[in-house]
Design a protein around this motif. Structure first.
Motif, mmCIF file in Angstrom:
data_model
loop_
_atom_site.group_PDB
_atom_site.id
_atom_site.type_symbol
_atom_site.label_atom_id
_atom_site.label_comp_id
_atom_site.label_asym_id
_atom_site.label_seq_id
_atom_site.Cartn_x
_atom_site.Cartn_y
_atom_site.Cartn_z
ATOM 1 N N PHE A 1 0.840 -1.197 0.000
ATOM 2 C CA PHE A 1 0.000 0.000 0.000
ATOM 3 C C PHE A 1 0.877 1.250 0.000
ATOM 4 C CE2 PHE A 1 -2.010 3.461 2.432
ATOM 5 C CZ PHE A 1 -3.106 3.710 1.619
ATOM 6 N N TYR A 2 1.882 1.259 0.882
ATOM 7 C CA TYR A 2 2.821 2.387 0.916
ATOM 8 C C TYR A 2 3.576 2.496 -0.409
ATOM 9 C CZ TYR A 2 2.176 3.025 5.958
ATOM 10 O OH TYR A 2 1.655 3.288 7.196
ATOM 11 N N VAL A 3 3.955 1.358 -0.961
ATOM 12 C CA VAL A 3 4.686 1.359 -2.227
ATOM 13 C C VAL A 3 3.846 2.025 -3.307
ATOM 14 C CG1 VAL A 3 5.645 -0.086 -4.053
ATOM 15 C CG2 VAL A 3 6.079 -0.661 -1.660
ATOM 16 N N TRP A 4 2.556 1.686 -3.400
ATOM 17 C CA TRP A 4 1.663 2.260 -4.410
ATOM 18 C C TRP A 4 1.544 3.771 -4.239
ATOM 19 C CZ3 TRP A 4 -2.371 -0.586 -7.441
ATOM 20 C CH2 TRP A 4 -3.127 0.264 -8.238
ATOM 21 N N ILE A 5 1.249 4.205 -3.011
ATOM 22 C CA ILE A 5 1.046 5.632 -2.763
ATOM 23 C C ILE A 5 2.316 6.423 -3.041
ATOM 24 C CG2 ILE A 5 0.501 7.369 -1.029
ATOM 25 C CD1 ILE A 5 -1.893 5.690 -2.024
ATOM 26 N N VAL A 6 3.433 5.928 -2.552
ATOM 27 C CA VAL A 6 4.698 6.631 -2.746
ATOM 28 C C VAL A 6 5.069 6.668 -4.229
ATOM 29 C CG1 VAL A 6 7.182 6.556 -2.308
ATOM 30 C CG2 VAL A 6 5.575 6.193 -0.436
ATOM 31 N N ALA A 7 4.850 5.574 -4.936
ATOM 32 C CA ALA A 7 5.146 5.539 -6.368
ATOM 33 C C ALA A 7 4.271 6.530 -7.131
ATOM 34 C CB ALA A 7 4.938 4.123 -6.919
ATOM 35 N N ALA B 1 -2.453 13.462 -17.176
ATOM 36 C CA ALA B 1 -1.137 12.899 -16.853
ATOM 37 C C ALA B 1 -1.078 12.465 -15.393
ATOM 38 C CB ALA B 1 -0.039 13.923 -17.140
ATOM 39 N N TRP B 2 -1.676 13.241 -14.504
ATOM 40 C CA TRP B 2 -1.691 12.869 -13.092
ATOM 41 C C TRP B 2 -2.528 11.615 -12.868
ATOM 42 C CZ3 TRP B 2 -2.335 18.409 -10.657
ATOM 43 C CH2 TRP B 2 -1.073 18.959 -10.464
ATOM 44 N N LEU B 3 -3.678 11.545 -13.539
ATOM 45 C CA LEU B 3 -4.504 10.347 -13.415
ATOM 46 C C LEU B 3 -3.737 9.130 -13.911
ATOM 47 C CD1 LEU B 3 -7.149 8.854 -12.904
ATOM 48 C CD2 LEU B 3 -7.929 9.582 -15.176
ATOM 49 N N ARG B 4 -3.049 9.291 -15.025
ATOM 50 C CA ARG B 4 -2.258 8.189 -15.562
ATOM 51 C C ARG B 4 -1.182 7.751 -14.572
ATOM 52 N NH1 ARG B 4 2.692 7.563 -18.095
ATOM 53 N NH2 ARG B 4 2.801 5.747 -19.473
ATOM 54 N N GLN B 5 -0.512 8.706 -13.934
ATOM 55 C CA GLN B 5 0.554 8.350 -13.001
ATOM 56 C C GLN B 5 0.022 7.620 -11.780
ATOM 57 O OE1 GLN B 5 3.798 8.297 -13.329
ATOM 58 N NE2 GLN B 5 3.480 9.032 -15.416
ATOM 59 N N PHE B 6 -1.165 7.997 -11.309
ATOM 60 C CA PHE B 6 -1.749 7.295 -10.163
ATOM 61 C C PHE B 6 -1.924 5.819 -10.484
ATOM 62 C CE2 PHE B 6 -5.475 5.655 -7.890
ATOM 63 C CZ PHE B 6 -5.026 5.804 -6.581
ATOM 64 N N LEU B 7 -2.371 5.553 -11.708
ATOM 65 C CA LEU B 7 -2.571 4.166 -12.127
ATOM 66 C C LEU B 7 -1.255 3.522 -12.550
ATOM 67 C CD1 LEU B 7 -5.780 4.753 -14.263
ATOM 68 C CD2 LEU B 7 -5.675 3.746 -11.979
ATOM 69 N N TYR B 8 -0.539 4.181 -13.443
ATOM 70 C CA TYR B 8 0.645 3.594 -14.069
ATOM 71 C C TYR B 8 1.796 3.388 -13.089
ATOM 72 C CZ TYR B 8 4.757 3.329 -17.120
ATOM 73 O OH TYR B 8 5.931 2.958 -17.723
ATOM 74 N N THR C 1 12.694 10.668 -5.108
ATOM 75 C CA THR C 1 11.485 10.909 -4.316
ATOM 76 C C THR C 1 10.988 9.618 -3.691
ATOM 77 O OG1 THR C 1 10.835 12.723 -5.788
ATOM 78 C CG2 THR C 1 9.130 11.812 -4.374
ATOM 79 N N PHE C 2 10.957 8.563 -4.484
ATOM 80 C CA PHE C 2 10.471 7.272 -3.996
ATOM 81 C C PHE C 2 11.316 6.769 -2.830
ATOM 82 C CE2 PHE C 2 10.432 2.641 -3.966
ATOM 83 C CZ PHE C 2 9.079 2.346 -4.015
ATOM 84 N N GLU C 3 12.621 6.766 -3.015
ATOM 85 C CA GLU C 3 13.519 6.233 -1.980
ATOM 86 C C GLU C 3 13.423 7.044 -0.684
ATOM 87 O OE1 GLU C 3 15.032 3.437 -2.265
ATOM 88 O OE2 GLU C 3 16.239 3.228 -4.077
ATOM 89 N N GLN C 4 13.442 8.365 -0.805
ATOM 90 C CA GLN C 4 13.398 9.206 0.393
ATOM 91 C C GLN C 4 12.058 9.093 1.107
ATOM 92 O OE1 GLN C 4 16.159 10.803 1.571
ATOM 93 N NE2 GLN C 4 17.097 9.682 -0.130
ATOM 94 N N ALA C 5 10.978 9.018 0.346
ATOM 95 C CA ALA C 5 9.647 8.904 0.949
ATOM 96 C C ALA C 5 9.490 7.573 1.673
ATOM 97 C CB ALA C 5 8.570 9.061 -0.119
ATOM 98 N N MET C 6 10.021 6.502 1.103
ATOM 99 C CA MET C 6 9.935 5.199 1.760
ATOM 100 C C MET C 6 10.679 5.204 3.091
ATOM 101 S SD MET C 6 7.964 3.251 -0.034
ATOM 102 C CE MET C 6 8.304 1.561 0.462
ATOM 103 N N VAL C 7 11.828 5.867 3.124
ATOM 104 C CA VAL C 7 12.588 5.973 4.378
ATOM 105 C C VAL C 7 11.792 6.769 5.409
ATOM 106 C CG1 VAL C 7 14.648 6.942 5.444
ATOM 107 C CG2 VAL C 7 14.844 5.724 3.281
#
Length: 317
Positions: free
Chosen positions: A13-19, A85-92, A304-310
């Motif tokens: 779940f965190y992976v999806w949101i952060v991505a 583009a934002w909608l696409r990124q939420f899904l993609y 962004t992904f790496e820092q947010a996960m930390v």
């Protein structure tokens, strides 16, 4: 040399949101380059087809196209279609990262890679291509609408009537033109492109990061993330540009009353016509903006992904 850190399970779940959030950030930074790339890729179509629907103008290069959009349409038109583009990124972005992790850790590897090990590149490539293709299939309707919105500014400048007025209007008109199937027009070349892009991006990032951690004394920190994402951006552009050209042309072509493409029946026909009438180099139209977009896109996304996960107390990639 340092050993790879112990890998542990991540909350998907965190992976999806952060991505998704990482994808949003990357789109804001690089979207103008994507718009210019899209404009470049459809040059040449009207002249050879006799159709006006694509909004063809004088042949321009990267710089001239960028300056032309700003001068003729306005600076903020470089972000036209951003909502799609934002909608696409939420899904993609969410689906591709979660799918890659799931396929790698659950379906191919018995366990997540252990300390000191490195996932085979060919397996990583298979995971990346599969995850990217699947994610794009899910996100294809948003991608279709995004391409249509990107081209509206050019059409208006040429005095042509708008095809769509906003994201919801685009979805409704697409649905009305052929039902749910119409939302996946051009999905095949989109999936092909995404598979190649993610074969480059996910595979290169994963493999480069693991190699740096294993064969150097660098810690799992910002420098490693930057180096790995820079390599990932290059390979994503190199592998994805030809498929991106085909995808854009298939999705942006006019359609008849039955919802069938007027210029191309499928991506293979588009490939044959493009190479046959414009030469192999046409497959790399827009390579410069694609690379200039994918390089910072990849760097922005992965950092962004790496820092947010930390920050969320999760393990890094």
């Amino acid at each position: 040399m340092s050993a790879l850190p112990e890998r542990k399970e991540q909350d998907l779940f965190y992976v999806w949101i952060v991505a998704s959030v990482s994808g949003f950030n990357s789109e804001i930074v690089t979207y103008p380059l994507d718009l210019v790339k899209t404009r470049l890729q459809v040059q040449g179509e009207t002249a050879k087809s006799g159709k006006e629907a694509l909004g063809e103008g004088p042949q321009r290069g990267f710089v001239q196209t960028t300056v032309g959009v700003v001068r003729e349409e306005g600076f903020f038109k470089l972000w036209k279609g951003m909502s799609a583009a934002w909608l696409r990124q939420f899904l993609y972005s969410g689906v591709r990262i979660v799918s890659y992790k799931y396929i790698k850790n659950k379906l191919i590897a018995v366990n997540p890679p252990e300390k000191g090990s490195q996932f085979p590149i060919w397996k990583s490539a298979m995971c990346g291509a599969t995850a990217g293709g699947f994610a794009q299939w899910i996100a294809s309707p948003a991608d279709l609408v995004k391409v249509q919105l990107m081209m509206e500014g050019k059409r208006q400048m040429m005095g042509l009537p708008p095809r769509v007025n906003g994201i919801m209007d685009a979805f409704i008109k697409t649905w009305n033109s052929g039902g749910v199937r119409a939302l996946w027009k051009g999905a095949v070349p989109c999936v092909q492109r995404a598979a190649l892009v993610n074969l480059g991006d996910l595979t290169a990032y994963d493999s480069t990061k693991r190699a740096l951690l294993k064969h150097t004394s660098l810690p799992d920190a910002l420098l490693v993330h930057f180096l790995a994402s820079s390599v990932a951006g290059f390979f994503a552009a190199l592998l994805g540009t030809p498929a991106d050209v085909i995808k854009t042309r298939v999705m942006n072509q006019p359609f008849d009353e039955k919802g069938s493409g007027i210029l191309y029946k499928n991506s293979l026909e588009c490939l044959k016509k493009t190479v046959g009438e414009e030469g192999f180099a046409a497959l790399y139209k827009g390579f410069l903006p694609i690379y200039l977009r994918m390089a910072p896109w990849s760097v922005t996304f992965w950092i962004t992904f790496e820092q947010a996960m930390v920050m969320l107390g999760q393990d890094t990639w």
